[in-house]
Design an enzyme around this catalytic site. Structure first.
Site, PDB file in Angstrom:
ATOM      1  N   HIS A  13     -36.984   2.991 127.803  1.00 30.57           N
ATOM      2  CA  HIS A  13     -36.166   4.165 128.109  1.00 30.57           C
ATOM      3  C   HIS A  13     -36.197   5.171 126.959  1.00 30.57           C
ATOM      4  CE1 HIS A  13     -33.029   2.977 125.264  1.00 30.57           C
ATOM      5  NE2 HIS A  13     -33.143   1.740 125.743  1.00 30.57           N
ATOM      6  N   GLU A  98     -31.482  -5.798 128.852  1.00 26.40           N
ATOM      7  CA  GLU A  98     -31.781  -6.048 127.443  1.00 26.40           C
ATOM      8  C   GLU A  98     -31.198  -7.390 127.009  1.00 26.40           C
ATOM      9  OE1 GLU A  98     -33.523  -6.111 124.976  1.00 26.40           O
ATOM     10  OE2 GLU A  98     -33.339  -4.181 123.947  1.00 26.40           O
TER      11      GLU A  98
END
Length: 271
Positions: A13, A98
């Site tokens: 990202h 994550e």
């Protein structure tokens, strides 16, 4: 017709306030910065206009559920036509979140190291997240298990697409630690294997009937730093040697695609 080897294109990202500061960002759900938004718009425009990625070859996008990853997906695809976007299946996969940092959420590396030292930890060797995991967060075996599941699903799709002689780029949008770990699992370099799948949840962590779930008898996990780097907004390419799904490989040329006459080294091995 030239045979096209399937690819798995990983995308971290764009910039967030915490990626900029270096703070560990796991479950904290923060958006991209204004810079990060423009960063990913430029990236999307570049990879498609330069033909590094042919939008007609994108079969799936797998993304972390965090907004910074999903926001990046939209920005990358922004320059495509509505028809092109409609042909790409987007799968939100909880397994791509994550690393769950637990007590280390929001901290910097040196703060984690100092905190552990102050409590008498790591006397014999320094803390290594890839081996030691996170206090009250995930172990390396836990993240290794869930990322192994994602890889199994993607490689299964690639195998099916290859049988159909269908070009297949699958894009994976996620996070810094998760994608570096993912790449290491993909190329199977220096990893431990575990045959106990007790972490495996009873149901899949995504909801898409077109993606078969793959039952695993074993999974891989890291015990050392893979020494891969992937900055916010970075992109990498994983593929296969000799057009063979059983030979996962790192594509050092990245998204650049060599012309067909230069691809002889990728021809299938003849026994």
């Amino acid at each position: 017709m030239t045979k096209v080897t399937p690819r798995c294109i990983i995308v971290r990202h764009g910039q967030t306030e915490w990626s900029k500061s270096g703070q560990y960002t796991g479950l904290t759900d923060i958006p991209l910065t204004p810079y990060g938004i423009q960063q990913m718009k430029r990236t999307g425009k570049s990879v498609f206009s330069n033909k590094f990625i042919n939008p007609e070859h994108i079969t799936y996008i797998f993304t972390s559920p965090r907004q910074r990853a999903r926001q990046t997906v939209g920005l990358i695809l922004e320059t495509l036509t509505e028809e092109q976007r409609s042909n790409i299946r987007i799968v939100v996969d909880e397994d791509l979140r994550e690393w769950e940092y637990g007590d280390y959420e929001g901290l910097l590396t040196h703060e984690i190291v100092q905190s552990r030292k102050s409590r008498g930890l790591d006397q014999e060797r320094p803390w290594n997240i890839w081996r030691d995991g996170c206090e009250n967060g995930e172990t390396t075996k836990q993240i290794g298990c869930r990322l192994s599941r994602v890889i199994a699903r993607i490689q299964n799709l690639h195998r099916e697409h290859q049988k159909e002689n269908r070009p297949s780029d699958i894009l994976v949008f996620a996070h810094g630690h998760a994608l570096r770990y993912f790449a290491a699992l993909w190329i199977k370099n220096g990893l431990e294997e575990k045959y106990d799948t007790s972490f495996d949840p009873p149901s899949a962590t995504y909801d898409d009937e077109t993606v078969p779930n793959v039952t695993m008898e074993k999974y891989r996990y890291l015990v050392e730093n893979p020494y891969f780097l992937l900055d916010a907004g970075g992109m990498g390419v994983l593929s296969y040697a000799h057009h063979n799904i059983d030979e996962p490989a790192l594509a050092l040329a990245g998204t650049f695609i060599a012309p067909p006459e230069e691809e002889s080294q990728h021809e299938p091995v003849v026994a």
